[in-house]
Design an enzyme around this catalytic site. Structure first.
Site, PDB file in Angstrom:
ATOM      1  N   HIS A 275       0.822  -1.211   0.000  1.00 57.95           N
ATOM      2  CA  HIS A 275       0.000   0.000   0.000  1.00 57.95           C
ATOM      3  C   HIS A 275       0.856   1.262   0.000  1.00 57.95           C
ATOM      4  CE1 HIS A 275       0.986   0.702   4.210  1.00 57.95           C
ATOM      5  NE2 HIS A 275       0.761  -0.591   4.410  1.00 57.95           N
TER       6      HIS A 275
ATOM      7  N   GLU B  41     -10.300  -8.938  -0.783  1.00 61.19           N
ATOM      8  CA  GLU B  41      -9.956 -10.321  -0.458  1.00 61.19           C
ATOM      9  C   GLU B  41      -9.470 -10.382   0.991  1.00 61.19           C
ATOM     10  OE1 GLU B  41     -10.400 -13.724  -0.685  1.00 61.19           O
ATOM     11  OE2 GLU B  41     -10.429 -13.029  -2.776  1.00 61.19           O
TER      12      GLU B  41
END
Length: 204
Positions: free
Chosen positions: A9, A86
């Site tokens: 990220h 997910e």
């Protein structure tokens, strides 16, 4: 052949400006958003992927605010891609299960609607099993380019996994800056990662 990009990220607010995070947020400690700069460089990463000829059909993301925001910025460059949350791409949770904005009672451990053997908190060995399981499943379910947006610890584990398969590769998993990208091609006919395709881009 499936081309895979596993991306950490972008820049998180709590590490960059902890006082601001403490005053303005301070609820779900495991679920920091991105900084303004984090949004900008995440979109830049998406543009770089597009310029390299990469075109993901699916962008998979862990359910944390910082990973979903990173994935969303990348998706703006690929409007035809599908964004999928997910669960098993979640951060390493060795001490307690993380409570986040999307799942305040803890992150589910299902895959494809079915409960798995994984739970939180988890040992390092179970974390490795989880990482290998979910990435294997995502590759199995796809025949086109995919992006996986996740966390630094998960990225380190999968880099070490590839290193164990190909010991002659010189892969560094010690440090994974924001938006570190692990790339490889997976040959589904031979059921293997192509050694020559493995690359780590540490730039952001």
């Amino acid at each position: 052949m499936v081309r895979v990009k596993i991306i950490r990220h972008s820049e998180r607010l709590d590490y960059t400006n902890p006082l601001y995070w403490l005053i303005c947020f301070g609820h779900y400690w495991a679920d920091s958003p991105l900084t303004k700069h984090g949004y900008e460089i995440a979109k830049k990463k998406g543009k770089e992927l597009a310029e390299s000829g990469f075109n993901p059909k699916y962008i998979y993301t862990s359910p944390y605010s910082r990973t979903m925001a990173t994935a969303t910025e990348i998706k703006t460059v690929f409007p035809n891609s599908h964004l999928v949350i997910e669960y098993l791409l979640a951060e390493y949770q060795p001490y307690f299960k993380h409570k986040i904005n999307l799942y305040p009672d803890g992150i589910p451990t299902e895959f494809n609607g079915q409960e798995t053997e994984f739970n939180y908190p988890e040992t390092k060995s179970k974390f490795r099993e989880r990482v290998e399981f979910i990435i294997t499943k995502l590759i199995e379910n796809n025949d086109e380019d995919i992006v996986i947006v996740t966390h630094g610890e998960l990225l380190k584990v999968y880099i070490d996994y590839i290193q164990s398969i190909y010991p002659d590769l010189l892969l560094d998993s010690k440090v994974t800056p924001y938006l570190t990208t692990l790339s490889f091609e997976f040959d589904k006919k031979r059921d293997m990662i192509i050694e020559e395709s493995v690359n780590i881009d540490f730039s952001n």
